[in-house]
Structures are given as structure tokens and as C-alpha cells.
Design an enzyme around this catalytic site. Structure first.
Site, short mmCIF file in Angstrom:
data_model
loop_
_atom_site.label_atom_id
_atom_site.label_comp_id
_atom_site.label_asym_id
_atom_site.label_seq_id
_atom_site.Cartn_x
_atom_site.Cartn_y
_atom_site.Cartn_z
N GLY A 264 2.76 0.60 2.76
CA GLY A 264 2.67 -0.02 4.08
C GLY A 264 1.85 -1.30 4.08
O GLY A 264 2.27 -2.32 4.63
N ASP A 310 -3.57 2.65 -13.52
CA ASP A 310 -4.85 3.18 -13.05
C ASP A 310 -5.71 2.02 -12.59
O ASP A 310 -5.97 1.08 -13.36
CB ASP A 310 -5.52 3.94 -14.19
CG ASP A 310 -6.79 4.68 -13.75
OD1 ASP A 310 -7.41 4.28 -12.75
OD2 ASP A 310 -7.16 5.66 -14.43
N CYS A 382 -8.97 6.02 4.62
CA CYS A 382 -8.51 6.67 5.85
C CYS A 382 -9.33 7.93 6.10
O CYS A 382 -8.80 9.00 6.37
CB CYS A 382 -7.02 6.98 5.79
SG CYS A 382 -6.52 8.06 4.44
#
Length: 448
Positions: A264, A310, A382
Site C-alpha cells: 500500500g 532481509d 501499526c
């Protein structure tokens, strides 16, 4: 018959989520597609599954007086009782007698007459006697934990960090639905044109104040529209959009998105760059890197180079001081997205917070040398836990004196956010109750 099958599917889903720690949103989507659940049953099935998980601890508190041998209870019977109690106490769509009848029929089908009799007895006793009152719980943290179905250790942790009132508001917000949020692809359509088309379809909409590409949907299913199917809009929470807005990437820049999936923010960044320049996007898993490429193709964005990698080893892939902008949207506990993924709150422990904080700091330490002098790095998560947010940023800055919080960051935040309770000298903590977004932390760091 269809109604019976839908509720059997709900029992199966709840079992898989409970036993396998599966992500509810992915499993629900899979079951809807694989079992060809009709659209009229999709919404109710989703609501019962999410609601039962969201209210699990409250429902178990209600059930406790009516089950005397809980340890011997088979898991599928427990799930059947939970979903039935959730419907009886938190939904008004189906009368109690119908809920009890369907639960008994499922118990007969999956078990035997004795289990059916037990299920009938528990639910009818609860219907007759009522549920225990949470007001009788003396300890305020325990009471809040049961009332809002959050683990008690987590509620106590948040109270220590933010105080009781802030924690109470956050826990209650986690039980509410937030409006759906979408982002236009500005190289293909304007926000006004998209809103006009959706309003003609009967959608109820508002503009987002977090991004000039954002639209909030109060009513309407975006998934079944031309705009979504043809890549004119994509689903993204406002808080996630804000991260990209504050990255402030310009056309022609070279940008690194170190932890990019599901894509996103990186596609939003490409749109902000007007699809000019280069974005190196990485995720640990090849499957997720492929998902990013697919999302970019759907939105007709060509500047994203998505590969597995990574974030702690990217110095092997790129020279130092290679990037104008770096985004580290770090792996985290996800406590800010409990509303959309309610199972998260039951599957994390204190040890997960500590482990992830170490990984987050490690990622920052490894990608920071890749930033050009006078470049900008956004660190975001988040979650709402200070150990993963403020403390990680503070630890990084203390160990890297040529980096500091960009003072322009706060001035460039949307006006409505600048005085929010989550602003501190280190960054911005968005709480789910403040602007009805996901809980998110972000700060912008400048290299001097």
C-alpha cells in the site's frame, strides 16, 4: 439449508483461527471463495466470525456460570457456544429461539444427542437467567479487560503508559467499526471524479484530511465497483496514507522501502512521485515481493523494483548514501489494527514486544547508512506500544548522532493532527479513538 451450512462454516473458521492462530481476514476470504458463499450470507458470516473473536473474553465471562466442566469441553462445542452467545447478546438480526435451534441442530450434526442437549441447556439457562454483570468486578483493569475483551496484561500495560481514560477509550474504539478508506490513483483519476461516480452508485462518502488522495466510505462496497476492479482506487487506511504523505518523495528521486509488503505505501509513494524515479522495495518473503509487483501492475505503476530481501542485509545490495528517501514500516505487534484483525490481541505476549523492538532497532541501524546526507527516513509501525515506537526511535537517535528528528515533520502534519494527544518531541502516535483510523506511529528522521 444454506443458513445451516453458513453457520457450520463459521464454527470451522472459529476453530481454525483459535487452534492455528490463523489470520481471520485471510481465512474468511478463503472460505467465502472456496465454499461459494452467496453475497447475501457473506456479510452476516463475516460479522459473526469477527464479532465472536472480537468479544471472545466477554462471551467466555458470560458462559462461565453455565459451564461446570469447561476443561472437558470439546473445542468445536466451545466455538458453537461462543458464536451463539455473541449473536444473542450483541446482534439483533436473529431471535434467540432461532439461534438456539440452529446451535442444537449443529450440535446434533457434529456430535450426538448428549452434546445437543448440553448446548440447548446452556443457552436456554442463559436466556432465562441472564448473564453475569461485569460491574461486579472490583479491579478496574480486570473489569475493562473483560468488558472490552482485551487480555488483562495488555490493558494494564496500556494503563501504565497512557492512563486509565486513554486506555478505556482505546479498548472501546477497538470494538467499533471504522469507515472503509480508499486511495485514488491520481495518474488515472481525480478524487472529485471518483467521488462523483461512487455517489451515483449510492455510496456515502467523505474526503480524508490525511491525504488529498483519500476517500472515506460510510456506506457502499468498493470491491464490486469498476473503479476498484480497474485499478482507479485501492484500499488503504488513512493512517497508512499519512506515512507516505510525510515521506514526501518527489518525482525523480531514488527511494528505499525496506519492509514493503503488502504494498500500500510503496504504490502510494510511486503515485506521489508521478511514476518517475526508482523505488527499491523489499520484503523478507518472495511470495510477498510478488504480491507487491502484482499490486503495482494493477495500478499501472512501473518504477517499483520489488524483490525478496532481509532489511537487515540491504547494505549487501546497495552502496551507502544511495537513497533520497527511506521508509521503514517495521514489523510490529499490530496492536493498532485490532479493529480489523481482532485475533491479534490474543496471540501476542510481552516477549513478542521485546523481540520485535530489537528487530526494529536492528533494521533502522542497518538501513540508515543507505540514506544520503540531507535525506529523510520515515520510521513507522501499526502499533500503539511505546517500546516499539518512541523507545526504538530514541535508542536509534542516541546511537547515531548524525541523525535527528526532522523539525519540519510536525509543521507539515495535517492541521487537525498537530495538537493531537499523540504528538511528542519524538514523533506522532495515532490512537484508534482519536480520528477513527488504525493506531499508528510515525516519525521522520533527517541525516545531517
Amino acid at each position: 439449508m444454506q443458513n445451516f451450512l453458513v453457520r457450520e462454516t463459521i464454527v470451522d473458521l472459529l476453530l481454525r483461527i483459535e487452534q492455528d492462530s490463523g489470520f481471520s481476514h485471510l481465512l474468511i476470504d478463503h472460505e467465502i471463495k472456496s465454499r461459494n458463499i452467496p453475497p447475501k450470507d457473506e456479510a452476516l458470516m463475516t460479522e459473526i466470525v469477527y464479532g465472536t473473536i472480537q468479544r471472545k473474553l466477554t462471551v467466555d465471562y458470560y458462559l462461565k456460570p453455565f459451564i461446570h466442566s469447561a476443561k472437558k469441553l470439546q473445542q468445536w462445542v466451545r466455538m458453537l457456544l461462543r458464536m451463539s452467545v455473541y449473536q444473542m447478546k450483541f446482534l439483533d438480526k436473529v431471535p434467540d429461539h432461532a439461534i438456539i435451534h440452529e446451535a442444537v441442530e449443529i450440535a446434533k450434526h457434529r456430535g450426538h444427542k448428549g452434546i445437543a442437549s448440553f448446548v440447548n441447556g446452556v443457552l436456554r439457562s442463559m436466556q432465562r437467567r441472564g448473564v453475569p454483570d461485569t460491574a461486579e468486578i472490583e479491579d478496574e483493569a480486570e473489569r475493562l479487560a473483560i468488558e472490552t475483551s482485551h487480555p488483562q496484561w495488555l490493558v494494564k500495560r496500556w494503563i501504565d503508559m497512557y492512563g486509565y481514560e486513554m486506555t478505556r477509550d482505546m479498548c472501546h474504539a477497538n470494538l467499533e467499526r471504522k469507515p472503509a478508506s480508499i486511495r485514488i490513483q491520481p495518474l488515472k483519476i481525480t478524487r472529485e471524479t471518483a467521488m462523483d461516480e461512487l455517489q451515483e452508485l449510492g455510496f456515502e462518502l467523505r474526503k480524508s484530511h490525511f491525504s488529498n488522495q483519500g476517500i472515506l466510505i460510510d456506506q457502499g462496497n468498493i470491491l464490486r465497483t469498476r473503479l476498484f476492479e480497474q485499478g482507479y482506487v485501492t484500499i488503504q487506511d488513512q493512517s497508512s496514507m499519512l506515512v507516505t504523505e510525510m515521506l514526501n518523495a518527489k518525482p525523480g528521486m531514488t527511494v528505499l522501502d525496506a519492509c514493503s509488503a503488502p504494498g500500500g505505501k510503496v504504490t502510494h509513494t510511486a503515485e506521489k512521485m508521478q511514476n518517475e524515479g526508482l523505488i527499491a522495495a523489499y520484503d523478507l518473503h518472495a511470495k510477498k515481493a510478488k504480491q507487491i509487483r502484482k499490486k503495482a501492475a494493477e495500478l499501472d505503476l512501473t518504477i517499483i523494483d520489488a524483490k525478496p530481501g532481509d532489511a537487515r542485509k540491504l547494505q549487501e545490495q546497495h552502496e551507502k548514501e544511495s537513497f533520497d528517501r527511506i521508509l521503514v514500516d517495521a514489523p510490529c505487534t499490530g496492536f493498532g489494527v485490532i479493529r480489523g484483525k481482532p485475533d491479534i490481541k490474543y496471540h501476542k505476549e510481552k516477549e513478542d514486544i521485546d523481540r520485535l523492538a530489537r528487530i526494529q532497532l536492528d533494521i533502522l541501524e542497518h538501513v540508515a547508512p543507505l540514506l544520503k546526507k540531507d535525506g529523510r527516513l520515515i520510521y513507522s509501525t501499526c502499533t500503539v506500544d511505546r517500546a516499539e515506537n518512541n523507545e526504538v526511535a530514541e535508542n536509534f537517535l542516541a546511537r547515531n548522532p548524525d541523525f535527528h528528528v526532522d523539525p519540519d515533520f510536525f509543521e507539515q502534519l495535517p492541521a487537525m493532527i498537530q495538537d493531537s494527544p499523540g504528538c511528542s518531541e519524538i514523533g506522532l502516535q495515532l490512537f484508534p479513538q482519536t480520528f477513527s483510523t488504525d493506531g499508528f506511529f510515525l516519525t521522520r528522521i533527517k541525516r545531517v
